[in-house]
Design a protein around this motif. Structure first.
Motif, PDB file in Angstrom:
ATOM      1  N   ARG A   1      21.313  34.529  35.302  1.00 52.62           N
ATOM      2  CA  ARG A   1      21.742  33.681  36.779  1.00 52.62           C
ATOM      3  C   ARG A   1      21.762  34.805  37.535  1.00 52.62           C
ATOM      4  N   LYS A   2      20.132  35.835  37.329  1.00 52.44           N
ATOM      5  CA  LYS A   2      19.995  36.852  37.732  1.00 52.44           C
ATOM      6  C   LYS A   2      21.020  36.809  39.651  1.00 52.44           C
ATOM      7  N   THR A   3      21.335  38.112  39.622  1.00 49.52           N
ATOM      8  CA  THR A   3      21.392  38.214  41.863  1.00 49.52           C
ATOM      9  C   THR A   3      21.669  39.447  42.096  1.00 49.52           C
ATOM     10  N   LYS A   4      20.732  39.552  42.831  1.00 47.14           N
ATOM     11  CA  LYS A   4      20.561  40.948  43.352  1.00 47.14           C
ATOM     12  C   LYS A   4      22.137  41.835  43.999  1.00 47.14           C
ATOM     13  N   PRO A   5      21.658  43.501  43.695  1.00 49.13           N
ATOM     14  CA  PRO A   5      22.769  44.081  43.280  1.00 49.13           C
ATOM     15  C   PRO A   5      23.384  43.857  44.948  1.00 49.13           C
ATOM     16  N   SER A   6      24.977  44.604  45.024  1.00 49.73           N
ATOM     17  CA  SER A   6      25.456  44.198  46.743  1.00 49.73           C
ATOM     18  C   SER A   6      27.091  45.093  46.333  1.00 49.73           C
ATOM     19  N   PRO A   7      27.433  45.300  47.438  1.00 49.72           N
ATOM     20  CA  PRO A   7      28.662  46.430  47.764  1.00 49.72           C
ATOM     21  C   PRO A   7      29.998  45.634  46.759  1.00 49.72           C
ATOM     22  N   GLU A   8      29.800  44.403  46.539  1.00 50.34           N
ATOM     23  CA  GLU A   8      30.504  43.277  46.432  1.00 50.34           C
ATOM     24  C   GLU A   8      30.994  43.622  44.301  1.00 50.34           C
ATOM     25  N   ASP A   9      29.428  44.285  43.851  1.00 49.58           N
ATOM     26  CA  ASP A   9      29.626  44.423  42.790  1.00 49.58           C
ATOM     27  C   ASP A   9      30.614  45.501  42.353  1.00 49.58           C
ATOM     28  N   PHE A  10      30.665  46.360  42.966  1.00 50.09           N
ATOM     29  CA  PHE A  10      31.781  47.885  42.939  1.00 50.09           C
ATOM     30  C   PHE A  10      33.359  46.861  42.858  1.00 50.09           C
ATOM     31  N   ILE A  11      34.083  47.217  41.981  1.00 49.74           N
ATOM     32  CA  ILE A  11      35.444  47.046  41.930  1.00 49.74           C
ATOM     33  C   ILE A  11      36.823  47.772  41.414  1.00 49.74           C
ATOM     34  N   LYS A  12      37.398  47.943  42.116  1.00 47.69           N
ATOM     35  CA  LYS A  12      38.852  48.705  41.783  1.00 47.69           C
ATOM     36  C   LYS A  12      40.075  48.277  41.462  1.00 47.69           C
ATOM     37  N   ASN A  13      39.954  47.715  40.415  1.00 47.64           N
ATOM     38  CA  ASN A  13      40.549  46.652  39.454  1.00 47.64           C
ATOM     39  C   ASN A  13      42.315  47.789  39.215  1.00 47.64           C
ATOM     40  N   THR A  14      43.732  47.314  39.694  1.00 48.88           N
ATOM     41  CA  THR A  14      44.665  47.872  39.086  1.00 48.88           C
ATOM     42  C   THR A  14      45.199  46.704  38.449  1.00 48.88           C
ATOM     43  N   ALA A  15      45.574  47.714  36.854  1.00 51.83           N
ATOM     44  CA  ALA A  15      46.231  46.677  36.159  1.00 51.83           C
ATOM     45  C   ALA A  15      47.723  47.121  35.475  1.00 51.83           C
ATOM     46  N   THR A  16      48.403  46.182  35.167  1.00 51.19           N
ATOM     47  CA  THR A  16      49.853  45.521  34.905  1.00 51.19           C
ATOM     48  C   THR A  16      50.236  45.602  33.449  1.00 51.19           C
ATOM     49  N   LEU A  17      50.167  46.957  32.598  1.00 49.99           N
ATOM     50  CA  LEU A  17      50.419  46.534  30.654  1.00 49.99           C
ATOM     51  C   LEU A  17      52.080  46.464  30.805  1.00 49.99           C
ATOM     52  N   ARG A  18      52.260  45.817  30.068  1.00 47.35           N
ATOM     53  CA  ARG A  18      54.139  46.174  28.854  1.00 47.35           C
ATOM     54  C   ARG A  18      53.605  46.373  27.775  1.00 47.35           C
ATOM     55  N   LYS A  19      54.840  47.479  27.020  1.00 46.29           N
ATOM     56  CA  LYS A  19      54.642  47.376  25.610  1.00 46.29           C
ATOM     57  C   LYS A  19      55.137  46.542  24.603  1.00 46.29           C
ATOM     58  N   THR A  20      54.556  45.985  23.882  1.00 46.60           N
ATOM     59  CA  THR A  20      55.099  45.006  22.894  1.00 46.60           C
ATOM     60  C   THR A  20      56.443  45.493  22.195  1.00 46.60           C
ATOM     61  N   GLU A  21      57.034  44.608  21.027  1.00 44.18           N
ATOM     62  CA  GLU A  21      58.394  45.192  20.667  1.00 44.18           C
ATOM     63  C   GLU A  21      57.536  45.981  18.899  1.00 44.18           C
ATOM     64  N   HIS A  22      55.586  45.595  19.257  1.00 47.31           N
ATOM     65  CA  HIS A  22      55.247  45.836  17.839  1.00 47.31           C
ATOM     66  C   HIS A  22      54.244  47.202  18.351  1.00 47.31           C
ATOM     67  N   GLY A  23      54.794  48.164  19.187  1.00 47.63           N
ATOM     68  CA  GLY A  23      54.404  48.984  20.055  1.00 47.63           C
ATOM     69  C   GLY A  23      53.550  49.410  20.794  1.00 47.63           C
ATOM     70  N   THR A  24      52.208  47.847  20.524  1.00 49.29           N
ATOM     71  CA  THR A  24      50.827  47.428  21.544  1.00 49.29           C
ATOM     72  C   THR A  24      51.333  47.234  23.347  1.00 49.29           C
ATOM     73  N   TRP A  25      50.100  47.755  23.282  1.00 51.26           N
ATOM     74  CA  TRP A  25      50.488  47.482  25.561  1.00 51.26           C
ATOM     75  C   TRP A  25      49.404  46.333  25.561  1.00 51.26           C
ATOM     76  N   LEU A  26      49.223  44.940  26.219  1.00 46.36           N
ATOM     77  CA  LEU A  26      49.110  43.814  26.759  1.00 46.36           C
ATOM     78  C   LEU A  26      49.031  44.453  28.146  1.00 46.36           C
ATOM     79  N   VAL A  27      47.933  43.585  28.556  1.00 44.36           N
ATOM     80  CA  VAL A  27      47.999  43.454  30.231  1.00 44.36           C
ATOM     81  C   VAL A  27      48.332  42.666  30.629  1.00 44.36           C
ATOM     82  N   GLN A  28      49.074  42.585  31.407  1.00 41.93           N
ATOM     83  CA  GLN A  28      49.728  41.309  32.069  1.00 41.93           C
ATOM     84  C   GLN A  28      49.068  40.497  33.541  1.00 41.93           C
ATOM     85  N   SER A  29      48.772  41.356  34.152  1.00 38.98           N
ATOM     86  CA  SER A  29      48.492  41.216  35.673  1.00 38.98           C
ATOM     87  C   SER A  29      46.966  41.656  36.131  1.00 38.98           C
ATOM     88  N   PHE A  30      46.518  41.942  36.986  1.00 41.49           N
ATOM     89  CA  PHE A  30      45.900  42.471  37.759  1.00 41.49           C
ATOM     90  C   PHE A  30      45.568  42.151  38.705  1.00 41.49           C
TER      91      PHE A  30
END
Length: 214
Positions: free
Chosen positions: A175-204
């Motif tokens: 379902r192709k769409t024409k490229p637009s400025p909305e296609d470029f996104i600045k994301n901010t993700a919050t991660l937490r470290k588990t008891e196993h030492g891995t990192w999970l994304v909690q929110s963004f």
């Protein structure tokens, strides 16, 4: 269009036709997942400049028509490098969720948690009900660890979806769409470290039409 900063659901629902990506997790599974911790490269290039190298992450068993390019980042700080590595794997894994269309996927539980997991689980159910999956190229660049403590981290990154599309499952047509400025996104993700030492994304959250990502 003016730049807008939106909460997770509003930001991503606003680009549903291009989103169709997924991942999250509330369990600290230590099980190996196909693709994790392997060393296959994917080339990456932001609209501004070409990176010198690409992140060494697996393709996570994605089909040939789904490409993910993630810019490699090495900070020299062991903790930050681990955070960025696992965040990159999470970006790969969320594409796999929309290929499988499984809201209970182990890829969600390995890499995501909290709001992020709930959002993607909901979106994948909707995608399946609407008979759509993903196709095209997803690019990620300018990845930075802005803040980190022993068990929390904030990562910012740019996303280019100008060549990424929804695909009809039955017909196999994009379902192709024409490229637009909305296609470029600045994301901010919050991660937490588990008891196993891995990192999970909690929110963004995502800011569409981000000038710094174009």
């Amino acid at each position: 269009m003016n730049r807008r900063t939106m909460p997770i659901v509003a930001a991503l629902a606003a680009t549903t036709a291009l989103l169709l990506t997924a991942c999250s997790s509330s369990s600290d599974s230590s099980d190996k997942i196909k693709g994790a911790d392997q060393n296959t490269s994917s080339s990456s290039k932001s609209p501004k400049a070409s990176p010198t190298s690409s992140a060494k992450v697996s393709d996570f068993g994605l089909p040939d028509d789904v490409k993910v390019e993630i810019e490699s980042v090495t900070t020299g700080d062991k903790t930050k490098d681990q955070i960025l590595k696992e965040q990159a794997e999470g970006l790969m894994a969320r594409q796999r969720i929309y290929v499988d269309l499984d809201p209970n996927s182990r890829y969600l539980t390995r890499y995501y948690d909290g709001e992020a997991r709930a959002f993607y689980a909901s979106e994948v159910k909707r995608a399946k009900a609407e008979g759509r999956t993903i196709t095209g190229l997803y690019r990620y660049y300018d990845r930075k660890v802005e803040e980190n403590t022993d068990d929390r981290a904030i990562v910012t990154y740019c996303e280019d979806r100008s060549k990424a599309f929804a695909k009809d499952i039955k017909s196999g047509k994009a379902r192709k769409t024409k490229p637009s400025p909305e296609d470029f996104i600045k994301n901010t993700a919050t991660l937490r470290k588990t008891e196993h030492g891995t990192w999970l994304v909690q929110s963004f959250r995502g800011e569409t039409s981000a000038q710094e990502c174009q």
